[in-house]
Design a protein around this motif. Structure first.
Motif, PDB file in Angstrom:
ATOM      1  N   ARG A 175       0.910  -1.278  -0.031  1.00 37.21           N
ATOM      2  CA  ARG A 175      -0.122   0.061   0.150  1.00 37.21           C
ATOM      3  C   ARG A 175       0.845   1.180  -0.115  1.00 37.21           C
ATOM      4  O   ARG A 175       0.521   2.171  -0.925  1.00 37.21           O
ATOM      5  N   THR A 178       2.847   2.096  -3.656  1.00 36.46           N
ATOM      6  CA  THR A 178       2.022   2.320  -4.668  1.00 36.46           C
ATOM      7  C   THR A 178       2.245   3.801  -4.943  1.00 36.46           C
ATOM      8  O   THR A 178       2.450   4.153  -6.334  1.00 36.46           O
ATOM      9  N   LEU A 179       1.879   4.746  -3.986  1.00 35.64           N
ATOM     10  CA  LEU A 179       2.075   6.265  -4.642  1.00 35.64           C
ATOM     11  C   LEU A 179       3.525   6.484  -5.126  1.00 35.64           C
ATOM     12  O   LEU A 179       4.051   7.196  -5.855  1.00 35.64           O
ATOM     13  N   VAL A 193      -0.740   1.082  -9.600  1.00 36.28           N
ATOM     14  CA  VAL A 193      -2.198   1.206  -8.792  1.00 36.28           C
ATOM     15  C   VAL A 193      -2.156  -0.295  -7.717  1.00 36.28           C
ATOM     16  O   VAL A 193      -1.456  -1.196  -8.288  1.00 36.28           O
ATOM     17  N   CYS A 239      -8.301  -1.029 -13.661  1.00 34.04           N
ATOM     18  CA  CYS A 239      -6.824  -0.380 -13.380  1.00 34.04           C
ATOM     19  C   CYS A 239      -6.195  -0.309 -14.696  1.00 34.04           C
ATOM     20  O   CYS A 239      -5.432   0.693 -14.887  1.00 34.04           O
ATOM     21  N   VAL A 245      -6.604   6.525 -13.470  1.00 35.29           N
ATOM     22  CA  VAL A 245      -6.339   5.709 -11.912  1.00 35.29           C
ATOM     23  C   VAL A 245      -4.782   5.350 -11.859  1.00 35.29           C
ATOM     24  O   VAL A 245      -4.178   4.573 -12.537  1.00 35.29           O
ATOM     25  N   GLU A 248      -3.165   5.138  -6.682  1.00 32.58           N
ATOM     26  CA  GLU A 248      -4.088   4.852  -5.541  1.00 32.58           C
ATOM     27  C   GLU A 248      -4.419   3.411  -5.089  1.00 32.58           C
ATOM     28  O   GLU A 248      -3.998   2.511  -5.862  1.00 32.58           O
ATOM     29  N   LEU A 250      -7.309   0.762  -4.305  1.00 34.00           N
ATOM     30  CA  LEU A 250      -8.505   0.360  -4.655  1.00 34.00           C
ATOM     31  C   LEU A 250      -9.117  -0.863  -3.734  1.00 34.00           C
ATOM     32  O   LEU A 250      -8.578  -1.998  -3.675  1.00 34.00           O
TER      33      LEU A 250
END
Length: 257
Positions: A175, A178-179, A193, A239, A245, A248, A250
């Motif tokens: 998590r 990802t960014l 994503v 995605c 997208v 992020e 999801l």
């Protein structure tokens, strides 16, 4: 990004959520490279789906094996003229354990290593090997996109449960990165994503007791059931296809509380 005539690398693609993703992307015209340790089911999938699917036997913890697989996949893309458009590292494990057990003994480090090496190290290893083959892709119109990474996090990254220490740590790391990956790769026209499923029907969850399954179902708002592999695969396709997208995570969790 269009799926047709692009190659998608799916680790853990011989079963569960990974296999559903393989089948979905293949049905929309993609070429699929499956990386997995299960040679029997991997080869059966190739025989069932046909020439646009190849299987490469490799353990996510084995860097030389991953290097060989990616090298062979790159060679295959030259033959098919279907460049690597996406990577979906879906190989993952969960091994319940607390850091201190009932007898006040610390958990064996090999237990933690097993989960972290597959769920985190193996993901980073696969991505670093694949990316050089994606950054040189011809950019597509209208945005100059070259590829997409679709990572697999988990609801445990947000609200891990007792006994999920290694699993939650590994999925929380997915998590978190990802960014960062989305920002690092923006100049290359590559998106990143992550999808965070909750309780989905899979080989891992099939080992749960009826009591545990019921307790998990009770925390879903709607629908009151486990997720299905095809629903996960549909989210992966979304995605891939939607260029807006990016960066992020999801959540696929039925508004779990």
């Amino acid at each position: 990004m269009h799926i047709k005539d692009r190659t998608f690398i799916v680790s853990g693609g011989a079963s569960g959520l990974g296999l559903a993703t393989v089948e979905d992307l293949h049905s929309h015209g993609g070429y699929i490279a499956i990386i997995d340790i299960n040679a029997d089911t991997g080869n059966q999938t190739v025989q069932r789906l046909g020439d646009r699917v190849q299987f490469y036997e490799a353990d996510s913890r084995d860097t030389p094996a991953l290097e060989a697989a990616v090298k062979d996949i790159a060679a295959w893309t030259k033959q098919t003229s279907a460049p690597i458009g996406g990577v979906i590292p879906a190989a993952g494990v969960g091994l319940p354990a607390k850091l201190v057990g009932k007898n006040n003994e610390p958990v064996d480090m090999s237990t933690l290593d097993f989960v972290l090496n597959i769920n985190l190290r193996g993901v980073l290893d696969l991505l670093r090997l694949c990316l050089p083959h994606m950054t040189t892709n011809t950019p597509t119109e209208p945005d100059g996109e070259r590829g997409v990474l679709v990572l697999v996090s988990s609801s445990a990254a947000f609200d891990g449960q007792p006994g999920q220490i290694a699993y939650a740590a590994s999925k929380g790391a997915i998590r978190s990165m990802t960014l960062v990956l989305a920002r690092d790769l923006a100049q290359n026209g590559i998106r990143c994503v992550a999808i965070a499923p909750s309780f989905f029907e899979s080989a891992m969850t099939a080992q749960m007791s009826g009591k545990v399954r019921k307790s998990l179902e009770n925390v879903f708002e709607f629908p009151k059931r486990p997720g299905q592999a095809k629903e996960f695969a549909g989210a992966v396709r979304f995605c891939v296809e939607n260029a807006m997208v990016n960066g992020e995570v999801l959540r696929l969790d039925g508004a779990r509380t």
